[in-house]
Design a protein around this motif. Structure first.
Motif: not given
Length: 201
Positions: A27, A38, A40, A42, A59, A70, A72, A98-99, A101, A108
């Motif tokens: 995360w 930010n 996100a 992964y 990514s 992206k 991140s 938070s995933s 777009a 986020e």
């Protein structure tokens, strides 16, 4: 069954993610040069070295408001730092939120209703409620074949662990039950452990 990826698999959904499982979730929190936090998740993520401790995440797509990547990766390229937050079962819904777009100027942490805490060794925020967080300094970004495939490597410069997850001198994952990513839209949670001794131990 056998298939060559370039020929297609003929199945309703790509089985690749279901074959390479379970995968830990990184995360990733970062901060834009403009100061926007930010966050996100992964699932192409793992630890890759002990000394010094190092991690990676990949990514594999891009956003219209970022140039070929992206948020991140764009933030990390610009600032040279990021933080890996461990996802517990209790944080599963916030992680999923938070995933999405979202536009690059959306925080986020706020969007997912999460409290942000300052990192100690880098200029970045971390998830305050996460059972552990790894503060990282960027070492390299590797571009892989494909349209937007990038692997980010970082050296861990600071480690946070929640006190309630430390039991008898060990970091006990059963105290928070980490999530793992499977294929399709599936996840798993770690609740049961067993030990094996290596030959010669």
């Amino acid at each position: 069954m056998f298939y060559r990826p370039e020929d297609g698999h003929g199945l309703p959904h790509n089985p690749f993610n279901a074959i390479v499982t379970p995968r830990p979730i990184g995360w990733i929190s970062s901060r834009s040069p403009d100061g926007v936090n930010n966050l996100a998740p992964y699932s192409f993520f793992n630890a890759v070295a002990y000394t010094p401790p190092q991690v990676m995440f990949a990514s594999t797509s891009s956003k219209p408001d970022q140039q070929g990547t992206k948020d991140s990766v764009a933030n990390i390229e610009a600032t040279g730092v990021f933080c890996v937050n461990v996802v517990s079962y209790a944080l599963r819904d916030a992680m999923n939120t938070s995933s999405g777009a979202l536009p690059k100027d959306v925080d986020e942490f706020a969007h997912a209703g999460l409290e942000a805490a300052d990192c100690k060794t880098i200029a970045c925020s971390r998830v305050a409620a996460a059972p552990a967080a790894l503060e990282c300094k960027l070492t390299q970004i590797v571009t892989l074949p494909g349209e937007a495939n990038k692997v980010v490597f970082g050296e861990v410069t600071g480690v946070h662990m929640r006190d309630d997850c430390l039991r008898d001198g060990t970091f006990d994952v059963t105290a928070f039950q980490p999530l793992a990513r499977l294929g399709y839209r599936d996840y798993s949670v770690v609740r049961d452990l067993f030990s094996l001794s290596r030959p010669g131990d």
